[in-house]
Write a protein that holds these residues in place. Structure first.
Motif, PDB file in Angstrom:
ATOM      1  N   ARG A   8      -3.859   2.545   2.757  1.00 25.84           N
ATOM      2  CA  ARG A   8      -4.157   3.974   2.636  1.00 25.84           C
ATOM      3  C   ARG A   8      -4.072   4.654   4.005  1.00 25.84           C
ATOM      4  O   ARG A   8      -3.474   5.722   4.140  1.00 25.84           O
ATOM      5  N   ARG A   9      -4.615   4.022   5.032  1.00 21.82           N
ATOM      6  CA  ARG A   9      -4.563   4.584   6.388  1.00 21.82           C
ATOM      7  C   ARG A   9      -3.125   4.683   6.886  1.00 21.82           C
ATOM      8  O   ARG A   9      -2.744   5.666   7.509  1.00 21.82           O
ATOM      9  N   LEU A  10      -2.339   3.648   6.626  1.00 23.25           N
ATOM     10  CA  LEU A  10      -0.931   3.699   7.033  1.00 23.25           C
ATOM     11  C   LEU A  10      -0.222   4.868   6.365  1.00 23.25           C
ATOM     12  O   LEU A  10       0.567   5.568   7.005  1.00 23.25           O
ATOM     13  N   THR A  35       0.454  -5.662  13.657  1.00 25.25           N
ATOM     14  CA  THR A  35       0.160  -4.274  13.298  1.00 25.25           C
ATOM     15  C   THR A  35       1.419  -3.423  13.354  1.00 25.25           C
ATOM     16  O   THR A  35       1.664  -2.587  12.481  1.00 25.25           O
ATOM     17  N   SER A  36       2.246  -3.637  14.368  1.00 24.17           N
ATOM     18  CA  SER A  36       3.498  -2.880  14.482  1.00 24.17           C
ATOM     19  C   SER A  36       4.440  -3.201  13.341  1.00 24.17           C
ATOM     20  O   SER A  36       5.046  -2.301  12.749  1.00 24.17           O
ATOM     21  N   VAL A  37       4.582  -4.480  13.029  1.00 24.70           N
ATOM     22  CA  VAL A  37       5.492  -4.889  11.962  1.00 24.70           C
ATOM     23  C   VAL A  37       5.032  -4.311  10.617  1.00 24.70           C
ATOM     24  O   VAL A  37       5.844  -3.799   9.843  1.00 24.70           O
ATOM     25  N   LEU A  38       3.737  -4.350  10.350  1.00 26.40           N
ATOM     26  CA  LEU A  38       3.223  -3.780   9.098  1.00 26.40           C
ATOM     27  C   LEU A  38       3.462  -2.271   9.044  1.00 26.40           C
ATOM     28  O   LEU A  38       3.815  -1.726   7.991  1.00 26.40           O
ATOM     29  N   VAL A  41       7.091  -1.782   8.156  1.00 25.73           N
ATOM     30  CA  VAL A  41       7.329  -1.998   6.726  1.00 25.73           C
ATOM     31  C   VAL A  41       6.933  -0.746   5.942  1.00 25.73           C
ATOM     32  O   VAL A  41       7.593  -0.372   4.982  1.00 25.73           O
ATOM     33  N   ALA A  42       5.884  -0.074   6.416  1.00 27.58           N
ATOM     34  CA  ALA A  42       5.435   1.161   5.768  1.00 27.58           C
ATOM     35  C   ALA A  42       6.302   2.363   6.138  1.00 27.58           C
ATOM     36  O   ALA A  42       6.052   3.478   5.680  1.00 27.58           O
ATOM     37  N   GLY A  43       7.315   2.149   6.982  1.00 33.28           N
ATOM     38  CA  GLY A  43       8.225   3.225   7.344  1.00 33.28           C
ATOM     39  C   GLY A  43       7.723   4.145   8.440  1.00 33.28           C
ATOM     40  O   GLY A  43       8.187   5.278   8.559  1.00 33.28           O
ATOM     41  N   ARG A  97      11.610   0.215   9.249  1.00 37.66           N
ATOM     42  CA  ARG A  97      11.423  -0.441   7.940  1.00 37.66           C
ATOM     43  C   ARG A  97      12.597  -1.372   7.642  1.00 37.66           C
ATOM     44  O   ARG A  97      12.399  -2.520   7.233  1.00 37.66           O
ATOM     45  N   ALA A  98      13.814  -0.891   7.873  1.00 29.98           N
ATOM     46  CA  ALA A  98      14.989  -1.725   7.618  1.00 29.98           C
ATOM     47  C   ALA A  98      14.965  -2.982   8.480  1.00 29.98           C
ATOM     48  O   ALA A  98      15.242  -4.094   7.995  1.00 29.98           O
ATOM     49  N   ARG A  99      14.615  -2.836   9.744  1.00 28.79           N
ATOM     50  CA  ARG A  99      14.578  -4.003  10.641  1.00 28.79           C
ATOM     51  C   ARG A  99      13.485  -4.980  10.231  1.00 28.79           C
ATOM     52  O   ARG A  99      13.700  -6.189  10.209  1.00 28.79           O
ATOM     53  N   ALA A 100      12.314  -4.473   9.913  1.00 25.41           N
ATOM     54  CA  ALA A 100      11.208  -5.350   9.520  1.00 25.41           C
ATOM     55  C   ALA A 100      11.535  -6.113   8.241  1.00 25.41           C
ATOM     56  O   ALA A 100      11.269  -7.313   8.138  1.00 25.41           O
TER      57      ALA A 100
END
Length: 122
Positions: A8-10, A35-38, A41-43, A97-100
């Motif tokens: 939700r925070r992301l 944290t950065s990777v997540l 993923v969330a864009g 997001r694409a890279r992750a």
């Protein structure tokens, strides 16, 4: 509860800052900050420091910004650039997001582990 709150925070954020500094003993995280990777993923575009491992997930100016460790001015400049150019920030989030999804998926982990096992057994 934590997972739902985190997601939700992301969703509520425009960007994620994860600047790290090397410890006085020289310790580092041994890879990109989770944290950065997540966030990727969330864009979300990310701002990271030039801490060892960042290069696995962020290229400066592509998926976000990379700033020197401990440089508050550079961090402020990167934050200003992201907030001033929403179109660029969105493009960075999309690229992140694409890279992750490409680099941090089950197949990539499996292939990486198999590579290391093969090297260690030679």
């Amino acid at each position: 509860p934590f997972d739902a709150a985190y997601v939700r925070r992301l969703a509520e954020t425009d960007a994620v800052l994860t600047p790290s500094v090397r410890s006085p003993r020289g310790d580092d995280e041994g890879g990109p900050a989770l944290t950065s990777v997540l966030a990727q993923v969330a864009g979300k575009p990310v701002i990271v420091s030039d801490f060892p491992g960042h290069e696995w997930s962020v290229t400066d100016g592509v998926e976000g910004f990379v700033v020197p460790q401990g440089d508050a001015t550079a961090l402020a400049v990167a934050m200003t650039q992201l907030s001033a150019d929403r179109k660029r920030a969105a493009a960075m989030g999309k690229a992140g997001r694409a890279r992750a999804l490409k680099c941090f998926n089950e197949d990539s982990y499996r292939d990486s582990l198999l590579h290391w096992y093969a090297r260690l057994t030679q």
